[in-house]
Design a protein around this motif. Structure first.
Motif, PDB file in Angstrom:
ATOM      1  N   VAL A  45     -24.754 -21.174  16.658  1.00  0.00           N
ATOM      2  CA  VAL A  45     -25.815 -20.849  17.611  1.00  0.00           C
ATOM      3  C   VAL A  45     -25.197 -20.385  18.924  1.00  0.00           C
ATOM      4  CG1 VAL A  45     -27.828 -21.718  18.860  1.00  0.00           C
ATOM      5  CG2 VAL A  45     -27.371 -22.512  16.518  1.00  0.00           C
ATOM      6  N   LYS A  46     -24.146 -21.060  19.373  1.00  0.00           N
ATOM      7  CA  LYS A  46     -23.464 -20.662  20.607  1.00  0.00           C
ATOM      8  C   LYS A  46     -22.870 -19.262  20.468  1.00  0.00           C
ATOM      9  CE  LYS A  46     -22.261 -25.388  22.024  1.00  0.00           C
ATOM     10  NZ  LYS A  46     -21.159 -26.329  22.318  1.00  0.00           N
ATOM     11  N   ALA A  47     -22.346 -18.944  19.302  1.00  0.00           N
ATOM     12  CA  ALA A  47     -21.760 -17.623  19.091  1.00  0.00           C
ATOM     13  C   ALA A  47     -22.821 -16.531  19.213  1.00  0.00           C
ATOM     14  CB  ALA A  47     -21.091 -17.562  17.715  1.00  0.00           C
ATOM     15  N   VAL A  48     -24.004 -16.771  18.642  1.00  0.00           N
ATOM     16  CA  VAL A  48     -25.084 -15.793  18.733  1.00  0.00           C
ATOM     17  C   VAL A  48     -25.543 -15.633  20.182  1.00  0.00           C
ATOM     18  CG1 VAL A  48     -27.434 -15.236  18.009  1.00  0.00           C
ATOM     19  CG2 VAL A  48     -25.844 -16.226  16.368  1.00  0.00           C
ATOM     20  N   LEU A  49     -25.622 -16.743  20.921  1.00  0.00           N
ATOM     21  CA  LEU A  49     -26.008 -16.675  22.326  1.00  0.00           C
ATOM     22  C   LEU A  49     -24.993 -15.876  23.146  1.00  0.00           C
ATOM     23  CD1 LEU A  49     -27.288 -20.325  22.836  1.00  0.00           C
ATOM     24  CD2 LEU A  49     -28.631 -18.244  23.233  1.00  0.00           C
ATOM     25  N   LEU A  50     -23.696 -16.112  22.909  1.00  0.00           N
ATOM     26  CA  LEU A  50     -22.672 -15.355  23.629  1.00  0.00           C
ATOM     27  C   LEU A  50     -22.741 -13.876  23.276  1.00  0.00           C
ATOM     28  CD1 LEU A  50     -19.459 -17.593  23.568  1.00  0.00           C
ATOM     29  CD2 LEU A  50     -20.944 -17.064  25.506  1.00  0.00           C
ATOM     30  N   HIS A  51     -22.980 -13.581  22.006  1.00  0.00           N
ATOM     31  CA  HIS A  51     -23.110 -12.185  21.576  1.00  0.00           C
ATOM     32  C   HIS A  51     -24.249 -11.515  22.336  1.00  0.00           C
ATOM     33  CE1 HIS A  51     -23.085  -8.817  18.590  1.00  0.00           C
ATOM     34  NE2 HIS A  51     -24.335  -8.744  19.018  1.00  0.00           N
ATOM     35  N   GLU A  52     -25.379 -12.195  22.412  1.00  0.00           N
ATOM     36  CA  GLU A  52     -26.538 -11.608  23.085  1.00  0.00           C
ATOM     37  C   GLU A  52     -26.279 -11.425  24.575  1.00  0.00           C
ATOM     38  OE1 GLU A  52     -30.062  -9.950  24.097  1.00  0.00           O
ATOM     39  OE2 GLU A  52     -28.972 -10.055  22.213  1.00  0.00           O
ATOM     40  N   PHE A  53     -25.655 -12.411  25.207  1.00  0.00           N
ATOM     41  CA  PHE A  53     -25.352 -12.274  26.627  1.00  0.00           C
ATOM     42  C   PHE A  53     -24.422 -11.089  26.880  1.00  0.00           C
ATOM     43  CE2 PHE A  53     -22.029 -13.069  29.781  1.00  0.00           C
ATOM     44  CZ  PHE A  53     -22.765 -12.745  30.900  1.00  0.00           C
ATOM     45  N   LEU A  54     -23.361 -10.965  26.072  1.00  0.00           N
ATOM     46  CA  LEU A  54     -22.413  -9.867  26.265  1.00  0.00           C
ATOM     47  C   LEU A  54     -23.081  -8.523  26.032  1.00  0.00           C
ATOM     48  CD1 LEU A  54     -19.205 -11.438  24.721  1.00  0.00           C
ATOM     49  CD2 LEU A  54     -19.475 -10.635  27.069  1.00  0.00           C
ATOM     50  N   HIS A  55     -24.035  -8.464  25.100  1.00  0.00           N
ATOM     51  CA  HIS A  55     -24.768  -7.222  24.891  1.00  0.00           C
ATOM     52  C   HIS A  55     -25.528  -6.815  26.144  1.00  0.00           C
ATOM     53  CE1 HIS A  55     -25.234  -4.444  21.694  1.00  0.00           C
ATOM     54  NE2 HIS A  55     -25.234  -5.354  20.737  1.00  0.00           N
ATOM     55  N   VAL A  56     -26.213  -7.758  26.746  1.00  0.00           N
ATOM     56  CA  VAL A  56     -26.943  -7.470  27.979  1.00  0.00           C
ATOM     57  C   VAL A  56     -25.980  -7.023  29.075  1.00  0.00           C
ATOM     58  CG1 VAL A  56     -28.358  -8.471  29.818  1.00  0.00           C
ATOM     59  CG2 VAL A  56     -28.840  -9.041  27.441  1.00  0.00           C
ATOM     60  N   LEU A  57     -24.894  -7.751  29.222  1.00  0.00           N
ATOM     61  CA  LEU A  57     -23.934  -7.457  30.280  1.00  0.00           C
ATOM     62  C   LEU A  57     -23.311  -6.074  30.105  1.00  0.00           C
ATOM     63  CD1 LEU A  57     -22.389  -8.655  32.749  1.00  0.00           C
ATOM     64  CD2 LEU A  57     -20.629  -9.347  31.125  1.00  0.00           C
TER      65      LEU A  57
END
Length: 241
Positions: free
Chosen positions: A68-80
Motif C-alpha cells: 500500500v505504501k508503494a502505491v501511495l509513493l507511486h501516486e505522489f511521485l506521479h503528481v510531483l
C-alpha cells in the motif's frame, strides 16, 4: 489483504511520518475519499487536494502494508513529476515510460520490499511494458535481451525523467504504445487522465510540491539537477534509445 478505511489511514499516516518521499506538505493536507470512480488511486490538485482511493483494488492487489505504501509513493511521485514536467502527450507510451522511471525511483530509494508490489502486479508483462517491473540485479544477467541496457539504466538511475519522451517515442515505434492500454486488464497506477486534462493546481498544493522538490537533490530523477536548482552533479551521459 483485508483493508478497511481505518487501516488505510493508519498506513498513510505512518508513511508520512517515516518517509521523506511521502511529502508531508501534500499528503498531510489530503482529504481522503473512498470511491470506485478511479480504478486504483489518484490525487486531485484542487485546494484542499483529495486522495481518491479504490479499496477494492488495494484488497485485490496488495498483500502487505508495504505494498500500500508503494502505491501511495507511486501516486505522489506521479503528481510531483507530472506537475513539474508538464507532459503534453499522455498516451499509453508516455504512461509506460513515466511509470517505469517512477517504479525504479521507488526501488532505489526504498528498496526491494517496496518494489515487490510492482514486480507482482506487472509480473506477466513482456516487451517495453515489462519495464514497469523493477529489475532485480540477478535478473539483469540471467535474461539478456535488447531491453537489458534500458533495465540497467533504470536500475542505476541513469535513465531518468528527462529521458521519458525519448523512451516513449521508442515504445510507439515498437507498436506497443497503442490506445489499447496494458494487457491482461491491468490499470496504470494513478489516475493519469485527470492530470492529462490540464487541471489547474491550487496555490497551496503548488507551494507544497515546490517545497518537496527543493528537499530532493535531484539525483536519479533529473539529468542535470543543478540546472533545476538542486545540488547534485549531472549525469555524465545522456541515454540514447
Amino acid at each position: 489483504m483485508k483493508i478497511d478505511k481505518r487501516l488505510f489511514k493508519n498506513i498513510l499516516l505512518e508513511l508520512i511520518d517515516e518517509n521523506p518521499l511521502a511529502c508531508q506538505g501534500v499528503l498531510s493536507i489530503l482529504r481522503i475519499e473512498y470511491t470506485d470512480r478511479v480504478p486504483t488511486l489518484a490525487v486531485s490538485l484542487e485546494d484542499p487536494p483529495r486522495l481518491l482511493v479504490n479499496l477494492v483494488f488495494l484488497e485485490a492487489e496488495a498483500s502487505e502494508e508495504v505494498h500500500v505504501k508503494a502505491v501511495l509513493l507511486h501516486e505522489f511521485l506521479h503528481v510531483l513529476l507530472n506537475h513539474t514536467e508538464n507532459f503534453k502527450q499522455m498516451d499509453d507510451a508516455t504512461n509506460v515510460a513515466l511509470d517505469a522511471v517512477i517504479n525504479h525511483i521507488i526501488q532505489r530509494s526504498e528498496g526491494e520490499a517496496y518494489s515487490a508490489f510492482f514486480r507482482q502486479y506487472y509480473r506477466n508483462l513482456t516487451g517495453y511494458n515489462s519495464l514497469l517491473r523493477p529489475t532485480l540485479e540477478t535478473e539483469l544477467y540471467a535474461h539478456q535481451d535488447e531491453l537489458t541496457p534500458l533495465r540497467h539504466g533504470l536500475r542505476q538511475g541513469t535513465v531518468v525523467v528527462d529521458d521519458i519522451l525519448e523512451l516513449a517515442r521508442e515504445i510507439r515505434k515498437s507498436g506497443e504504445g497503442k490506445d489499447a492500454g496494458l494487457p491482461e486488464r491491468k490499470q496504470f497506477l494513478g489516475h493519469h487522465g485527470e492530470r492529462a486534462a490540464g487541471k489547474a493546481v491550487s496555490g497551496k498544493v503548488r507551494e507544497a510540491l515546490d517545497s518537496t522538490l527543493k528537499s530532493f537533490n535531484g539525483s536519479g530523477i533529473y539529468r542535470a539537477p543543478k540546472s533545476r536548482g538542486f545540488g547534485a552533479d549531472p549525469f555524465p551521459e545522456r541515454f540514447a534509445g
